[in-house]
Design an enzyme around this catalytic site. Structure first.
Site, short mmCIF file in Angstrom:
data_model
loop_
_atom_site.label_atom_id
_atom_site.label_comp_id
_atom_site.label_asym_id
_atom_site.label_seq_id
_atom_site.Cartn_x
_atom_site.Cartn_y
_atom_site.Cartn_z
N HIS A 46 16.47 -21.27 3.06
CA HIS A 46 15.04 -21.17 2.83
C HIS A 46 14.27 -21.96 3.88
CE1 HIS A 46 15.34 -19.88 -1.70
NE2 HIS A 46 15.96 -19.06 -0.87
N GLU A 48 12.27 -24.57 3.76
CA GLU A 48 12.37 -26.02 3.71
C GLU A 48 13.66 -26.51 4.37
OE1 GLU A 48 11.19 -24.76 -0.55
OE2 GLU A 48 12.01 -23.81 1.24
N ALA A 153 -3.86 9.46 10.95
CA ALA A 153 -4.54 9.53 12.24
C ALA A 153 -5.38 10.79 12.27
CB ALA A 153 -3.52 9.54 13.38
N ARG A 186 5.89 -0.15 8.49
CA ARG A 186 7.08 0.35 7.78
C ARG A 186 8.07 -0.78 7.52
NH1 ARG A 186 8.73 6.18 10.60
NH2 ARG A 186 6.79 7.31 10.04
N THR A 198 4.34 18.02 4.74
CA THR A 198 4.62 17.11 5.85
C THR A 198 6.11 17.10 6.17
OG1 THR A 198 2.73 15.71 5.31
CG2 THR A 198 4.45 14.73 6.66
N THR A 291 -1.86 15.22 -0.30
CA THR A 291 -1.21 14.05 -0.91
C THR A 291 -2.17 12.88 -0.99
OG1 THR A 291 0.97 14.76 -0.11
CG2 THR A 291 0.72 12.44 -0.71
#
Length: 342
Positions: A46, A48, A153, A186, A198, A291
């Site tokens: 982590h 720390e 876009a 992404r 699409t 969509t």
């Protein structure tokens, strides 16, 4: 200033630490930063731990202050409790951006440090700290919804695509810099969703190729299961979720989820519930006009990235009408990215 630096360090873990939160830490000795670290990889040390390890003169720790954007953990997981290391290091002051919403921590880490004689203060840049890990915080919220983000876009004259394309015709409006920016988005999201049209028209890979980090889970709206499994996305090795009204089954890396398609609202409500059930917390919608506009019929909040390009198409598929208020914009080459909050 020091907490802002923690947030910058935490960002370096984007795309590598999910489902864990992004955390940065630094150690200050007499107004000088002597150690820095961030959570670099899921299952790894982590923030720390890395910050303390980076300090060259360990004797300075007893007179230093630790800054961290999220409350240190106090339980065993894939790594030992960070509170134990902080106590053993001799650090006497800790400044925390926000408490950890995880019931295993949720103030217990703070209290353990206080009971060990460490001076604690919390709430430093708390809104910014929570915003950085919005998806992580939301999974512990009783009113659970996905963290939705929409990207599209459009041409200078308001079209997002053509009705038909010539063979080998370029279907992309945005430039190469924007492509990298989108792949950065992404890398920072759990899943990416597109609609049937699409999928059939663009045959996209839906993965992350132009930025650091992992690829999202692909989610495809495929109500009647007419999309062939020969499309490129099924050959990337990534997990693909098919939203349909027929079956619920897992075959290899393809997960079929049965969704209520009665109305646009029921579709998005059931999709939200189903994806949360699979551990997905954030969803990037890169679908077409239908969509996106169906999503706008819901009451879910979202962040919109509208990419304005200099191309003129003069006809085709009109881009969605933008919702919400524009909060910011910036340029990448000759493209302008506008941000809206709904």
């Amino acid at each position: 200033m020091y907490m802002a630096r923690c947030l910058s360090l935490a960002q370096l873990g984007s795309g590598h630490v999910a489902p864990n939160p992004k955390v940065g830490a630094l150690i200050v000795y007499k107004d000088t930063i002597i150690g820095e670290g961030y959570h670099q990889k899921y299952g790894g040390p982590h923030a720390e731990v890395n910050a303390i390890a980076s300090v060259k003169v360990k004797e300075q720790l007893k007179d230093s202050t630790l800054y961290i954007n999220l409350e240190p953990c106090c339980h065993w997981g894939k790594t030992p409790p960070c509170t134990e290391l902080i106590i053993a290091s001799g650090i006497k002051k800790v400044k925390i951006g926000s408490l950890d919403p995880n019931p295993l921590v949720a103030g217990k880490g703070r209290d353990q440090l206080i009971n060990s004689g460490i001076s604690i203060s919390t709430g430093l840049l708390e809104p910014e700290c929570k915003s950085l890990n919005a998806s992580f915080f939301e999974q512990f919220d009783s009113a659970k919804t996905l963290n939705f983000c929409i990207k599209w876009a459009e041409s200078l004259d308001g079209f997002m695509g053509l009705e038909t394309y010539e063979p080998n015709e370029n279907k992309e409006l945005s430039n190469g810099l924007v492509k990298r920016f989108v792949h950065k988005l992404r890398s920072q999201t759990d899943a990416i969703l597109i609609g049937t049209n699409t999928a059939l028209t663009d045959n996209p890979l839906l993965n992350n190729r132009y930025w650091f980090g992992s690829s999202p889970t692909a989610v495809i709206v495929n109500k009647t299961l007419k999309i062939p499994l020969t499309l490129a996305v099924f050959n990337t090795g990534q997990k693909v979720i098919i939203l349909n009204d027929t079956k619920e089954e897992t075959i290899g890396n393809v997960v079929y989820l049965k969704i209520d398609f009665s109305t646009n609202k029921t579709f998005w409500n059931s999709t939200n519930t189903a994806l949360l059930g699979l551990g997905i917390r954030s969803l990037l919608i890169e679908g077409g006009r239908h969509t996106i506009e169906s999503f706008f019929e819901t009451k879910f909040s979202c962040l919109i990235y509208k990419i304005m390009t200099p191309t003129k198409w003069r006809n085709g598929i009109l881009a969605p009408k933008t919702k919400g208020n524009r909060t910011n914009y910036f340029h990448l080459g000759d493209n302008r990215i506008e941000l809206y909050c709904v």
